[in-house]
Design a protein around this motif. Sequence first.
Motif, short mmCIF file in Angstrom:
data_model
loop_
_atom_site.label_atom_id
_atom_site.label_comp_id
_atom_site.label_asym_id
_atom_site.label_seq_id
_atom_site.Cartn_x
_atom_site.Cartn_y
_atom_site.Cartn_z
N ARG A 139 47.02 14.60 24.68
CA ARG A 139 48.36 14.48 25.31
C ARG A 139 49.10 15.81 25.30
O ARG A 139 49.78 16.15 26.26
CB ARG A 139 49.18 13.43 24.59
N ALA A 157 47.57 18.01 27.96
CA ALA A 157 47.98 17.55 29.29
C ALA A 157 49.40 18.00 29.59
O ALA A 157 49.69 18.47 30.70
CB ALA A 157 47.86 16.03 29.36
N ARG A 158 50.28 17.90 28.62
CA ARG A 158 51.66 18.33 28.79
C ARG A 158 51.72 19.84 29.03
O ARG A 158 52.48 20.32 29.87
CB ARG A 158 52.49 17.95 27.56
N SER A 166 48.15 14.83 34.13
CA SER A 166 48.05 13.56 33.40
C SER A 166 46.93 13.65 32.36
O SER A 166 46.14 14.60 32.35
CB SER A 166 47.75 12.42 34.38
N ARG A 167 46.86 12.65 31.53
CA ARG A 167 45.81 12.60 30.50
C ARG A 167 44.42 12.59 31.16
O ARG A 167 43.52 13.28 30.72
CB ARG A 167 46.04 11.32 29.68
#
Length: 124
Positions: free
Chosen positions: A94, A97-98, A103-104
Amino acid sequence: MALVNDDAATCMPPALDFLLSQWGIWSRMARPGPKSYTSSAGKIQEMLVQQNADSDTFLAGDDLAEAVDAAVNKQAPGDKSILVSYFVSRYPLRLMARMHGVSREGMLNLISRAAARVESTMED
């Protein structure tokens, strides 16, 4: 058998995931001393991995880990950064991804593409 993240098993072949996971462990060990030297922490880690290993599980040696390392170093800086963050630094999916603004599932796709490019480099 994803050592880093169970989701990786769905986005890349298990053998490639295992190989890169072994490379990540090898990279984190920062092997001190001569090539034949094995630290006590390295032996303990080796015993732990072997306890959980199946009879046909491959445990990467220095030569293979060095070949993977050379293949990773030939990649574009972005791919190399993704692989190091995921397999060596073990950043959570996560967070990665951020950081990349995806997205994941998109991050898993980026990881699998970078891993596939390493695999193709090793085949050359």
